[in-house]
Scaffold this motif. Structure first.
Motif, PDB file in Angstrom:
ATOM      1  N   GLN A 191     -12.547  -6.125  -0.586  1.00 29.98           N
ATOM      2  CA  GLN A 191     -12.239  -6.888   0.670  1.00 29.98           C
ATOM      3  C   GLN A 191     -11.716  -5.899   1.944  1.00 29.98           C
ATOM      4  O   GLN A 191     -12.217  -5.579   2.812  1.00 29.98           O
ATOM      5  CB  GLN A 191     -11.358  -8.248   0.630  1.00 29.98           C
ATOM      6  CG  GLN A 191     -11.994  -9.279  -0.174  1.00 29.98           C
ATOM      7  CD  GLN A 191     -11.240 -10.540  -0.463  1.00 29.98           C
ATOM      8  OE1 GLN A 191      -9.979 -10.313  -0.134  1.00 29.98           O
ATOM      9  NE2 GLN A 191     -11.825 -11.573  -0.732  1.00 29.98           N
ATOM     10  N   GLN A 205     -10.950  -7.486  -6.456  1.00 31.58           N
ATOM     11  CA  GLN A 205     -11.161  -8.345  -5.192  1.00 31.58           C
ATOM     12  C   GLN A 205     -10.470  -8.009  -4.074  1.00 31.58           C
ATOM     13  O   GLN A 205     -11.161  -7.736  -3.067  1.00 31.58           O
ATOM     14  CB  GLN A 205     -10.703  -9.768  -5.560  1.00 31.58           C
ATOM     15  CG  GLN A 205     -11.382 -10.664  -4.691  1.00 31.58           C
ATOM     16  CD  GLN A 205     -11.137 -12.100  -5.068  1.00 31.58           C
ATOM     17  OE1 GLN A 205     -10.121 -12.471  -5.783  1.00 31.58           O
ATOM     18  NE2 GLN A 205     -12.035 -13.050  -4.732  1.00 31.58           N
ATOM     19  N   ALA A 206      -9.123  -7.767  -4.252  1.00 40.05           N
ATOM     20  CA  ALA A 206      -8.396  -7.096  -3.013  1.00 40.05           C
ATOM     21  C   ALA A 206      -9.010  -5.790  -2.656  1.00 40.05           C
ATOM     22  O   ALA A 206      -9.127  -5.714  -1.250  1.00 40.05           O
ATOM     23  CB  ALA A 206      -7.195  -7.083  -3.365  1.00 40.05           C
ATOM     24  N   ASP A 219      -1.195  -7.922  -0.666  1.00 37.13           N
ATOM     25  CA  ASP A 219      -1.552  -8.558  -1.939  1.00 37.13           C
ATOM     26  C   ASP A 219      -0.618  -8.250  -3.066  1.00 37.13           C
ATOM     27  O   ASP A 219      -0.386  -6.985  -3.332  1.00 37.13           O
ATOM     28  CB  ASP A 219      -2.719  -8.315  -2.352  1.00 37.13           C
ATOM     29  CG  ASP A 219      -3.670  -9.198  -3.213  1.00 37.13           C
ATOM     30  OD1 ASP A 219      -2.902  -9.538  -4.129  1.00 37.13           O
ATOM     31  OD2 ASP A 219      -4.734  -9.515  -3.192  1.00 37.13           O
ATOM     32  N   LEU A 222      -3.752  -3.822   1.648  1.00 33.59           N
ATOM     33  CA  LEU A 222      -3.394  -3.607   0.137  1.00 33.59           C
ATOM     34  C   LEU A 222      -1.906  -4.354  -0.054  1.00 33.59           C
ATOM     35  O   LEU A 222      -1.554  -4.999  -0.975  1.00 33.59           O
ATOM     36  CB  LEU A 222      -3.580  -2.386  -0.518  1.00 33.59           C
ATOM     37  CG  LEU A 222      -5.066  -1.956  -0.656  1.00 33.59           C
ATOM     38  CD1 LEU A 222      -5.003  -0.493  -1.319  1.00 33.59           C
ATOM     39  CD2 LEU A 222      -5.959  -2.904  -1.150  1.00 33.59           C
ATOM     40  N   ARG A 254      -8.019  -9.570  -9.652  1.00 32.14           N
ATOM     41  CA  ARG A 254      -7.466  -9.677  -8.636  1.00 32.14           C
ATOM     42  C   ARG A 254      -7.454  -8.396  -7.988  1.00 32.14           C
ATOM     43  O   ARG A 254      -7.634  -8.185  -6.353  1.00 32.14           O
ATOM     44  CB  ARG A 254      -6.165 -10.382  -8.646  1.00 32.14           C
ATOM     45  CG  ARG A 254      -5.960 -11.728  -9.377  1.00 32.14           C
ATOM     46  CD  ARG A 254      -4.502 -12.069  -9.404  1.00 32.14           C
ATOM     47  NE  ARG A 254      -3.631 -11.800  -8.080  1.00 32.14           N
ATOM     48  CZ  ARG A 254      -2.546 -11.914  -8.321  1.00 32.14           C
ATOM     49  NH1 ARG A 254      -1.654 -12.008  -9.439  1.00 32.14           N
ATOM     50  NH2 ARG A 254      -1.795 -11.435  -7.114  1.00 32.14           N
TER      51      ARG A 254
END
Length: 787
Positions: free
Chosen positions: A223, A219-220, A94, A91, A216
């Protein structure tokens, strides 16, 4: 007005529509941020009489709004910690996250002790205070107990600094000592049922309610979670935060908009094609409606600066009512046959449309009186949409509908005629009286079963998975939800702390009796100066004779240098609140201090922890000066209840306001006949809701207000239109049914909404419009119909 005038007026209307559309597009997409408001809290009205309480509620609601809490769980302790580190590292890469906390920096627990050590003689627990106040208090026993107690693994004082353990006892009661999360390998870890839980927190680089940030960040997170769960088998990640609730609310609203908008659009299109037997009327009906919706959206954003999800879903449903005006004009054209003349057609429908628009605006205006920003915006949206859709019929359609059209399909007209005759027949004379008695007999048990429930939690439906994860995280970490808190006010900081201490004595009683899990307040970390001086007074007799204190400590085996240092530290300087607030240790708790210059005084917050009834918490604050329990959900529920009661009165007031309008148009004898369909429809709807065991809320009554407006429209359309279609019986009722079915296709679909508030709204409209549409034939003269 001649032909050129019609086209000129249509041109001006088209140009104005284009400008409004461009302005709306810029407001929605051209300002760099979306005006679509997904924060459900933003729709709620101010409920607290104390403005400071409202400020505090907002502060708490948004204090953690941009923070995400993740709890990494695994039965294997090493894997749980490795997964937490891996998640934190992923994390951090990002930039949608401003900060990510997984591993703590190298930390010495003694750093928590240092700020308090200089004030050790001013900080005592209630237990030690009680013991010291006893006449037979024996310090040597306390000393022996302290010397022989096991080594402290958490936040602990050194034995020579705190030989009697008074400061240690006080530190044990601090929030960081009571937290189930403890630092292990530089990770905040808890253990429950043979499972290790490691907490990871992240702060967004923006608002949780920003669409781009939401996308965003999710999504981060997805993943990173997939990677971690793959690399560390058996890992499970719990999540909570406003980000997830906002994303779920947005997804639900988008689903509703698609369901209501797409399904109702297709349904209405097929219906119009079947009745008018040509695509032209279909396109013009949607053009008129689209103009209304575009203008409504633009005006709503201009007036309110943003548009709520609730309004967007409601706007999709508005399609069914806005299309009524164009349907009536198109029906007049179809019924005129080869004698059609657009200006004559406009003169024919104008009284009915104006009367219908007036009653609709009246209903929505009453909705706008509610001090609830979401309802006001819905009222603004509806009034603008209705007015512009009606204007489009007056100024745009006559220029575009120059040539005659095919008559309404025979099937629709004949079906409507038979239904109209049937309803008129069974509702007239003795059969009508008998039917009314039967209907009343059936309705009374339904009315008898009616009840109400204004709990605001019934109006929203967050995903069950999210609420379960939040509850589990709260249970494991001890983090509170912040929806209930005490606001403590005083003339200055000292008085606020004294009042907090009085409150906390009562809260401690609830804790001792297992009625409350705990609480979080500043006075527990920084006692009032009065309390600190009192603590020193209790210790003063023990230090009155330094040689005796030296003898006690020497007898327990302490070194002379440590004894000298301990005795010389007496008396210490009391701990000051402002100094403490500036210290690093106060960082997580600063939000509890509202300031010392608020409303001519100072204020702080005390947060109860655990699921405790509002009544019990209120009882704890009873008769305590300056202490107010703020329970936002309970306050909103109370407000909804108050306006629900008002709404029933407003409904009666709206009926009374319509009476003189209808009396002017149809004569006083005609008023009962025209008003009967919507009024009886409302009564039957209430009975049906009773049989369905639907607890009435403010939204049910708001929907009934619309049933009155829409139902009155249908009665007006039929009453005004019948004299113009005597050559084709049933044609006017067919157009009314067409309007009703389009409304049911849009408003009725709201009953399938994921939002309970809109679902209640839709179900009420579905029933109300359905009953009213069936009863509308009673508004016309049945003898004329029979003939």
């Amino acid at each position: 007005m001649n032909q050129r005038g019609l086209w000129l007026r249509a041109g001006w209307f088209g140009a104005a529509t284009l400008l409004i559309a461009l302005l709306g597009a810029w407001l929605l997409f051209g300002r760099g941020h979306s005006p679509i408001q997904t924060d459900l809290l933003a729709m709620l009205p101010a409920t607290e009489r104390n403005p400071l309480a409202e400020v505090a509620a907002q502060r708490l609601a948004h204090a953690n709004g941009d923070r995400v809490i993740l709890l990494v769980a695994n039965a294997d302790d090493d894997r749980a910690k490795a997964a937490a580190r891996q998640l934190g590292q992923a994390l951090t890469k990002d930039d949608v996250f401003a900060s990510v906390t997984a591993e703590l920096p190298p930390f010495d627990l003694q750093q928590l002790v240092a700020p308090y050590l200089a004030h050790r003689f001013s900080l005592l627990t209630d237990t030690d205070r009680t013991a010291l106040a006893q006449a037979d208090y024996d310090p040597t026993k306390t000393l022996a107990q302290r010397v022989n107690e096991p080594f402290v693994t958490g936040v602990g004082t050194r034995l020579q600094d705190d030989p009697f353990g008074w400061l240690q006892h006080w530190l044990d009661q601090q929030p960081w000592s009571r937290s189930p999360l403890l630092p292990e390998d530089n990770l905040l870890t808890a253990h429950r049922d043979d499972v290790s839980y490691v907490m990871v927190t992240a702060t967004l680089n923006g608002s949780s309610y920003d669409d781009a940030i939401q996308h965003r960040a999710l999504q981060a997170l997805d993943q990173a979670e997939q990677t971690v769960e793959h690399d560390q088998p058996g890992t499970r990640i719990l999540r909570t935060g406003a980000l997830f609730y906002a994303a779920a609310a947005r997804a639900g609203a988008e689903h509703d908009v698609h369901l209501v908008g797409v399904v109702s659009t297709i349904g209405i299109a097929l219906l119009l094609l079947g009745v008018f037997r040509s695509p032209g009327p279909l396109l013009l009906a949607f053009l008129s409606t689209a103009v209304g919706v575009i203008a409504a959206t633009t005006v709503s954003v201009l007036v309110f600066g943003q548009i709520y999800l609730l309004t967007l879903v409601f706007g999709a449903a508005l399609l069914g009512e806005a299309v009524d005006y164009s349907i009536q004009y198109l029906s007049a054209r179809a019924n005129a046959g080869t004698t059609w003349e657009p200006r004559q057609g406009l003169r024919q429908v104008r009284p009915a449309l104006l009367l219908a628009l007036g009653t609709s605006l009246l209903g929505y205006a009453l909705l706008g009186l509610v001090p609830f920003s979401a309802l006001r915006q819905m009222a603004c949206f509806a009034m603008t949409g209705m007015a512009v859709a009606c204007l489009s019929v007056f100024w745009l359609l006559p220029a575009l509908l120059q040539r005659p059209a095919k008559p309404l399909s025979n099937a629709s007209v004949h079906s409507a005629m038979h239904l109209q005759k049937l309803v008129s027949g069974v509702t007239s004379g003795r059969r009508g009286a008998l039917l009314a008695i039967v209907a009343l007999a059936l309705a009374v048990p339904g009315w008898w079963q009616l009840r109400h429930d204004d709990d605001v939690h019934l109006l929203i439906a967050p995903p069950v998975a999210l609420t379960q994860q939040e509850a589990q995280i709260r249970d494991i970490t001890g983090l509170g939800n912040g929806t209930q808190f005490y606001l403590v006010q005083g003339a200055d900081a000292e008085q606020v702390l004294q009042r907090e201490e009085a409150l906390e004595q009562r809260l401690q009683h609830l804790v001792d009796t297992n009625q409350l899990q705990g609480w979080l307040g500043l006075a527990g970390m920084v006692p009032s100066l009065q309390r600190q001086r009192s603590n020193q007074s209790l210790l003063a007799p023990l230090f009155a004779q330094p040689d005796r204190m030296r003898q006690w400590l020497s007898g327990a085996g302490f070194r002379e240098t440590d004894i000298d240092a301990f005795i010389q530290a007496w008396p210490d300087k009391p701990l000051d609140l402002q100094t403490w607030l500036k210290s690093p240790i106060a960082t997580p708790f600063r939000y509890l201090w509202m300031g010392d210059d608020v409303r001519d005084g100072a204020a702080s917050l005390v947060l109860p922890q655990g699921d405790t009834s509002s009544a019990l918490l209120q009882q704890a604050a009873t008769d305590l000066p300056g202490v107010t329990l703020v329970d936002k959900p309970a306050s909103i529920s109370e407000l909804f209840g108050r306006y629900r009661r008002y709404a029933s009165i407003w409904l009666v007031a709206a009926i009374l306001l319509i009476v003189p309008v209808f009396g002017w148009r149809y004569g006083w004898r005609g008023v009962p006949r025209v008003l009967a369909p919507p009024v009886v429809g409302i009564g039957l709807t209430l009975a049906a809701l009773g049989y369905l065991h639907q607890p009435l809320t403010l939204f049910h009554w708001m929907a009934l207000m619309l049933v009155l407006g829409v139902g009155a429209n249908y009665a007006v359309f039929l009453r005004e239109g019948e004299p113009h279609v005597t050559h084709r019986p049933g044609a006017m009722y067919a157009s009314v049914l067409l309007s009703a079915i389009t409304a049911l296709l849009s408003f009725g679909l709201l009953s399938l909404s994921s939002m309970p508030a809109l679902r209640d709204f839709g179900l009420t409209l579905l029933l109300g419009i359905g009953f009213t549409a069936l009863l509308v034939p009673t508004s016309a003269d049945h003898r004329a119909i029979s003939s």
